[in-house]
Design a protein around this motif. Structure first.
Motif, PDB file in Angstrom:
ATOM      1  N   VAL A  81       0.844  -1.190   0.000  1.00  0.00           N
ATOM      2  CA  VAL A  81       0.000   0.000   0.000  1.00  0.00           C
ATOM      3  C   VAL A  81       0.882   1.244   0.000  1.00  0.00           C
ATOM      4  N   CYS A  82       0.621   2.118  -0.956  1.00  0.00           N
ATOM      5  CA  CYS A  82       1.323   3.401  -1.019  1.00  0.00           C
ATOM      6  C   CYS A  82       0.539   4.396  -0.169  1.00  0.00           C
ATOM      7  N   ALA A  83       1.227   5.059   0.774  1.00  0.00           N
ATOM      8  CA  ALA A  83       0.553   5.984   1.686  1.00  0.00           C
ATOM      9  C   ALA A  83      -0.055   7.164   0.925  1.00  0.00           C
ATOM     10  N   LYS A  84       0.604   7.569  -0.126  1.00  0.00           N
ATOM     11  CA  LYS A  84       0.138   8.719  -0.893  1.00  0.00           C
ATOM     12  C   LYS A  84      -1.095   8.375  -1.746  1.00  0.00           C
ATOM     13  N   CYS A  85      -1.041   7.222  -2.406  1.00  0.00           N
ATOM     14  CA  CYS A  85      -2.176   6.788  -3.240  1.00  0.00           C
ATOM     15  C   CYS A  85      -3.304   6.206  -2.388  1.00  0.00           C
ATOM     16  N   ASP A  86      -2.962   5.737  -1.174  1.00  0.00           N
ATOM     17  CA  ASP A  86      -3.901   5.082  -0.269  1.00  0.00           C
ATOM     18  C   ASP A  86      -4.575   3.875  -0.916  1.00  0.00           C
ATOM     19  N   GLY A  91      -3.475  -0.318  -2.867  1.00  0.00           N
ATOM     20  CA  GLY A  91      -2.446  -1.279  -3.240  1.00  0.00           C
ATOM     21  C   GLY A  91      -1.867  -0.879  -4.587  1.00  0.00           C
ATOM     22  N   VAL A  92      -0.565  -0.858  -4.686  1.00  0.00           N
ATOM     23  CA  VAL A  92       0.078  -0.377  -5.916  1.00  0.00           C
ATOM     24  C   VAL A  92       1.140  -1.350  -6.407  1.00  0.00           C
ATOM     25  N   ARG A  93       1.497  -1.178  -7.667  1.00  0.00           N
ATOM     26  CA  ARG A  93       2.619  -1.930  -8.217  1.00  0.00           C
ATOM     27  C   ARG A  93       3.908  -1.272  -7.751  1.00  0.00           C
ATOM     28  N   ILE A 149       9.759   2.030  -5.314  1.00  0.00           N
ATOM     29  CA  ILE A 149       8.885   3.184  -5.535  1.00  0.00           C
ATOM     30  C   ILE A 149       7.489   2.707  -5.951  1.00  0.00           C
ATOM     31  N   CYS A 150       6.526   3.589  -5.740  1.00  0.00           N
ATOM     32  CA  CYS A 150       5.157   3.339  -6.195  1.00  0.00           C
ATOM     33  C   CYS A 150       5.109   3.647  -7.683  1.00  0.00           C
ATOM     34  N   LYS A 151       4.601   2.679  -8.464  1.00  0.00           N
ATOM     35  CA  LYS A 151       4.562   2.897  -9.911  1.00  0.00           C
ATOM     36  C   LYS A 151       3.460   3.875 -10.304  1.00  0.00           C
ATOM     37  N   SER A 152       2.525   4.110  -9.400  1.00  0.00           N
ATOM     38  CA  SER A 152       1.437   5.047  -9.721  1.00  0.00           C
ATOM     39  C   SER A 152       1.868   6.495  -9.558  1.00  0.00           C
ATOM     40  N   CYS A 153       2.503   6.813  -8.424  1.00  0.00           N
ATOM     41  CA  CYS A 153       2.805   8.225  -8.153  1.00  0.00           C
ATOM     42  C   CYS A 153       4.302   8.502  -8.039  1.00  0.00           C
ATOM     43  N   GLY A 154       5.124   7.469  -8.012  1.00  0.00           N
ATOM     44  CA  GLY A 154       6.574   7.666  -7.934  1.00  0.00           C
ATOM     45  C   GLY A 154       7.104   7.856  -6.527  1.00  0.00           C
TER      46      GLY A 154
END
Ligand SMILES: [Zn+2]
Length: 105
Positions: free
Chosen positions: A71-76, A78-80, A94-99
């Motif tokens: 889980v990315c804290a910024k996207c809130d 589950g992320v790749r 890194i989070c592939k959604s937001c970096g």
């Protein structure tokens, strides 16, 4: 394994789908991890030592990491997970959604 101890994770498959928890332990050779509050199993215990209670013990069992997403804290959500090499040569996830960096540096 892309999942490490203390990662916040989301369960994406199985009986606990949709649950979130923190990774308590990983088993890289088995591709499994124990997640806080996820995949509880009941185990009947007998009192072996004095003062120990017999009864049913509920404990988290390892879950396959293929059923988990970080889980990315910024996207809130589950992320790749991607990877980035820092200027000093360290690899971070890194989070592939937001970096956003998922590892504390
Ligand atoms: Zn993100």
């Amino acid at each position: 394994m892309k999942i490490k101890k203390n990662d916040p994770v989301l369960v994406i498959a199985g009986d606990d789908k949709g649950k979130r928890g923190k990774v308590l332990k990983t088993f890289p050779e088995k591709g499994r991890a124990i997640v806080e509050g996820v995949n509880f199993i009941k185990r009947h215990t007998k009192a072996r030592k004095q003062g120990q209670k017999s009864g049913i013990l509920e404990k988290e069992a390892p879950i396959s990491v293929t059923n988990l997403m970080v889980v990315c804290a910024k996207c809130d959500k589950g992320v790749r997970v991607g990877a980035r090499v820092m200027a000093d040569g360290r690899r971070v996830r890194i989070c592939k959604s937001c970096g956003e960096m998922l590892d504390k540096v």
